[in-house]
Design a protein around this motif. Sequence first.
Motif, PDB file in Angstrom:
ATOM      1  N   GLU A 147       0.824  -1.206   0.000  1.00  0.00           N
ATOM      2  CA  GLU A 147       0.000   0.000   0.000  1.00  0.00           C
ATOM      3  C   GLU A 147       0.858   1.256   0.000  1.00  0.00           C
ATOM      4  N   ARG A 148       0.317   2.316  -0.598  1.00  0.00           N
ATOM      5  CA  ARG A 148       1.042   3.573  -0.629  1.00  0.00           C
ATOM      6  C   ARG A 148       1.063   4.248   0.739  1.00  0.00           C
ATOM      7  N   THR A 149       0.169   3.826   1.630  1.00  0.00           N
ATOM      8  CA  THR A 149       0.115   4.460   2.949  1.00  0.00           C
ATOM      9  C   THR A 149       1.417   4.283   3.714  1.00  0.00           C
ATOM     10  N   VAL A 150       2.212   3.282   3.314  1.00  0.00           N
ATOM     11  CA  VAL A 150       3.480   3.086   4.001  1.00  0.00           C
ATOM     12  C   VAL A 150       4.381   4.297   3.828  1.00  0.00           C
ATOM     13  N   ASN A 151       4.084   5.116   2.810  1.00  0.00           N
ATOM     14  CA  ASN A 151       4.889   6.304   2.571  1.00  0.00           C
ATOM     15  C   ASN A 151       4.748   7.350   3.675  1.00  0.00           C
ATOM     16  N   LYS A 152       3.772   7.170   4.568  1.00  0.00           N
ATOM     17  CA  LYS A 152       3.572   8.089   5.678  1.00  0.00           C
ATOM     18  C   LYS A 152       4.272   7.623   6.943  1.00  0.00           C
ATOM     19  N   TYR A 153       5.083   6.572   6.828  1.00  0.00           N
ATOM     20  CA  TYR A 153       5.716   5.985   8.001  1.00  0.00           C
ATOM     21  C   TYR A 153       7.222   5.860   7.822  1.00  0.00           C
ATOM     22  N   ALA A 154       7.904   5.948   8.937  1.00  0.00           N
ATOM     23  CA  ALA A 154       9.304   5.551   8.946  1.00  0.00           C
ATOM     24  C   ALA A 154       9.364   4.035   8.753  1.00  0.00           C
ATOM     25  N   MET A 155      10.471   3.581   8.194  1.00  0.00           N
ATOM     26  CA  MET A 155      10.648   2.154   7.942  1.00  0.00           C
ATOM     27  C   MET A 155      11.988   1.699   8.517  1.00  0.00           C
ATOM     28  N   GLY A 156      12.032   0.433   8.869  1.00  0.00           N
ATOM     29  CA  GLY A 156      13.266  -0.084   9.452  1.00  0.00           C
ATOM     30  C   GLY A 156      13.629  -1.454   8.929  1.00  0.00           C
ATOM     31  N   TRP A 157      14.894  -1.784   9.134  1.00  0.00           N
ATOM     32  CA  TRP A 157      15.406  -3.135   8.866  1.00  0.00           C
ATOM     33  C   TRP A 157      15.956  -3.700  10.173  1.00  0.00           C
ATOM     34  N   PHE A 158      15.662  -4.953  10.413  1.00  0.00           N
ATOM     35  CA  PHE A 158      16.176  -5.695  11.558  1.00  0.00           C
ATOM     36  C   PHE A 158      16.769  -6.998  11.034  1.00  0.00           C
ATOM     37  N   ARG A 159      17.542  -7.648  11.874  1.00  0.00           N
ATOM     38  CA  ARG A 159      18.075  -8.956  11.492  1.00  0.00           C
ATOM     39  C   ARG A 159      18.112  -9.876  12.702  1.00  0.00           C
ATOM     40  N   GLN A 160      18.032 -11.160  12.392  1.00  0.00           N
ATOM     41  CA  GLN A 160      18.057 -12.164  13.456  1.00  0.00           C
ATOM     42  C   GLN A 160      18.947 -13.314  13.034  1.00  0.00           C
ATOM     43  N   ALA A 161      20.014 -13.468  13.769  1.00  0.00           N
ATOM     44  CA  ALA A 161      20.933 -14.585  13.533  1.00  0.00           C
ATOM     45  C   ALA A 161      20.419 -15.807  14.290  1.00  0.00           C
ATOM     46  N   PRO A 162      20.821 -17.010  13.880  1.00  0.00           N
ATOM     47  CA  PRO A 162      20.353 -18.228  14.550  1.00  0.00           C
ATOM     48  C   PRO A 162      20.637 -18.198  16.043  1.00  0.00           C
ATOM     49  N   GLY A 163      19.603 -18.458  16.829  1.00  0.00           N
ATOM     50  CA  GLY A 163      19.770 -18.513  18.269  1.00  0.00           C
ATOM     51  C   GLY A 163      19.909 -17.180  18.966  1.00  0.00           C
ATOM     52  N   LYS A 164      19.711 -16.095  18.219  1.00  0.00           N
ATOM     53  CA  LYS A 164      19.873 -14.761  18.800  1.00  0.00           C
ATOM     54  C   LYS A 164      18.594 -13.949  18.665  1.00  0.00           C
ATOM     55  N   GLU A 165      18.558 -12.838  19.368  1.00  0.00           N
ATOM     56  CA  GLU A 165      17.400 -11.958  19.306  1.00  0.00           C
ATOM     57  C   GLU A 165      17.414 -11.144  18.013  1.00  0.00           C
ATOM     58  N   ARG A 166      16.253 -10.577  17.711  1.00  0.00           N
ATOM     59  CA  ARG A 166      16.139  -9.721  16.538  1.00  0.00           C
ATOM     60  C   ARG A 166      16.739  -8.347  16.870  1.00  0.00           C
ATOM     61  N   ASP A 167      17.689  -7.930  16.081  1.00  0.00           N
ATOM     62  CA  ASP A 167      18.416  -6.697  16.340  1.00  0.00           C
ATOM     63  C   ASP A 167      18.138  -5.640  15.284  1.00  0.00           C
ATOM     64  N   PHE A 168      18.160  -4.404  15.726  1.00  0.00           N
ATOM     65  CA  PHE A 168      17.992  -3.273  14.825  1.00  0.00           C
ATOM     66  C   PHE A 168      19.192  -3.165  13.892  1.00  0.00           C
ATOM     67  N   VAL A 169      18.915  -2.822  12.640  1.00  0.00           N
ATOM     68  CA  VAL A 169      19.982  -2.613  11.662  1.00  0.00           C
ATOM     69  C   VAL A 169      19.980  -1.163  11.171  1.00  0.00           C
ATOM     70  N   THR A 203      10.290  10.866   5.071  1.00  0.00           N
ATOM     71  CA  THR A 203      10.770  11.726   3.985  1.00  0.00           C
ATOM     72  C   THR A 203      12.101  11.249   3.417  1.00  0.00           C
ATOM     73  N   GLY A 204      12.720  10.332   4.132  1.00  0.00           N
ATOM     74  CA  GLY A 204      14.050   9.888   3.716  1.00  0.00           C
ATOM     75  C   GLY A 204      15.162  10.836   4.112  1.00  0.00           C
ATOM     76  N   GLY A 205      14.805  11.889   4.847  1.00  0.00           N
ATOM     77  CA  GLY A 205      15.796  12.888   5.177  1.00  0.00           C
ATOM     78  C   GLY A 205      16.686  12.545   6.353  1.00  0.00           C
ATOM     79  N   ARG A 206      16.302  11.541   7.105  1.00  0.00           N
ATOM     80  CA  ARG A 206      17.085  11.157   8.276  1.00  0.00           C
ATOM     81  C   ARG A 206      17.177   9.643   8.331  1.00  0.00           C
ATOM     82  N   THR A 207      18.349   9.156   8.683  1.00  0.00           N
ATOM     83  CA  THR A 207      18.570   7.724   8.809  1.00  0.00           C
ATOM     84  C   THR A 207      19.275   7.417  10.118  1.00  0.00           C
ATOM     85  N   SER A 208      19.183   6.165  10.512  1.00  0.00           N
ATOM     86  CA  SER A 208      19.840   5.705  11.734  1.00  0.00           C
ATOM     87  C   SER A 208      20.375   4.306  11.478  1.00  0.00           C
ATOM     88  N   TYR A 209      21.549   4.015  12.043  1.00  0.00           N
ATOM     89  CA  TYR A 209      22.182   2.718  11.818  1.00  0.00           C
ATOM     90  C   TYR A 209      22.708   2.144  13.125  1.00  0.00           C
TER      91      TYR A 209
END
Length: 126
Positions: free
Chosen positions: A25-47, A53-59
């Motif tokens: 849906e295009r409505t996702v354009n009104k939200y910040a988006m993130g990527w996470f990852r989960q290695a075997p046997g570990k918790e899901r971590d922020f990436v 707007t795409g004007g700010r990022t975090s890593y």
Amino acid sequence: VQLQAFGGGLVQAGGSLRLSCAASERTVNKYAMGWFRQAPGKERDFVAAITLTGGRTSYADSVKGRFTISRNDALNTVYLQMSSLKPKDTAVYFCARDRVSGRLLLTTKHDDYDYWGQGTLVTVSS
């Protein structure tokens, strides 16, 4: 809202991959988006995360300088360009939508994201 992540695969250490996350849906354009990852046997971590707007990022510190998050709202798609990959980057990568519309302060907590893609596996060989 459905999110579909793809682009994972097997790559040698030092190589690159680009993950994509397509939203239904295009409505996702009104939200910040993130990527996470989960290695075997570990918790899901922020990436990484990106504002609506795409004007700010975090890593996460572990990927700074190697990964780049971006978005193309015309395609309802968020990307994660991964370079200089290391074996410790091996994980299932998930994209997710911020729970709050229009939030400008990026969050790294997975509980602050409500819709999740199914995950795509990235395997980095040494």
